[in-house]
Design a protein around this motif. Structure first.
Motif, PDB file in Angstrom:
ATOM      1  N   LYS A  12       1.103  -1.458   0.194  1.00 56.41           N
ATOM      2  CA  LYS A  12       0.306   0.018  -0.406  1.00 56.41           C
ATOM      3  C   LYS A  12       0.864   1.481  -0.373  1.00 56.41           C
ATOM      4  CE  LYS A  12      -4.130  -1.427   2.136  1.00 56.41           C
ATOM      5  NZ  LYS A  12      -4.121  -2.169   3.787  1.00 56.41           N
ATOM      6  N   ASP A  15       2.241   1.885  -3.599  1.00 61.96           N
ATOM      7  CA  ASP A  15       1.197   2.430  -4.479  1.00 61.96           C
ATOM      8  C   ASP A  15       0.766   3.925  -3.897  1.00 61.96           C
ATOM      9  OD1 ASP A  15       0.501  -0.248  -5.614  1.00 61.96           O
ATOM     10  OD2 ASP A  15      -0.808  -0.440  -4.444  1.00 61.96           O
ATOM     11  N   LYS A  24      -3.275   9.334   0.971  1.00 68.73           N
ATOM     12  CA  LYS A  24      -3.005   8.034   1.328  1.00 68.73           C
ATOM     13  C   LYS A  24      -2.220   7.756   2.422  1.00 68.73           C
ATOM     14  CE  LYS A  24      -6.212   5.760  -2.686  1.00 68.73           C
ATOM     15  NZ  LYS A  24      -6.155   5.366  -4.341  1.00 68.73           N
ATOM     16  N   LEU A  28      -1.047   5.785   6.272  1.00 74.87           N
ATOM     17  CA  LEU A  28       0.136   4.181   7.092  1.00 74.87           C
ATOM     18  C   LEU A  28       0.244   5.035   7.841  1.00 74.87           C
ATOM     19  CD1 LEU A  28       0.355   3.499   3.698  1.00 74.87           C
ATOM     20  CD2 LEU A  28      -1.466   2.354   4.393  1.00 74.87           C
TER      21      LEU A  28
END
Length: 120
Positions: A12, A15, A24, A28
């Protein structure tokens, strides 16, 4: 064999990073995450290579994405050990030589709490 949760977070991370999606990417991380990088030490010597917290991480990557619009990381290998994952990847920027990179993510409760970058 199923993928470890640490490797899933690492994927992730790639990405989000390669899309230059700051929101995004920061999702995390733990609010008090620590990040060490030799590039950070060179670019901002006062940090001695270490920044702490999402605000600092966001400012660092925002600057990177603006200065290096073609920056991308090509993942090569993941090695997970419990809540840690070692990521081997190639840093690519148009007009610059590729750099081989190793990075360790420490994960707790599904969030990255620390990361350390090593360059070849």
């Amino acid at each position: 064999m199923s993928e470890s949760p640490a490797v899933a977070i690492a994927k992730k991370w790639f990405d989000a990073f390669n899309q230059h999606d700051l929101e995004k990417l920061l999702e995390l991380y733990d609010n008090n995450a620590r990040h060490f990088s030799p590039k950070l030490k060179i670019r901002s010597p006062e940090t001695n290579g270490l920044i702490i917290g999402k605000k600092a991480l966001g400012a660092w990557w925002k600057d990177c994405f603006e200065r290096l619009p073609t920056l991308k990381y090509i993942p090569k290998n993941f090695i997970a050990d419990g809540s840690n994952v070692f990521m081997e990847y190639t840093r690519q920027v148009d007009g610059e030589a590729d750099i081989k990179v190793g990075e360790v993510l420490e994960i707790k409760d599904g969030l990255i709490v620390a990361s350390r970058v090593y360059h070849s």
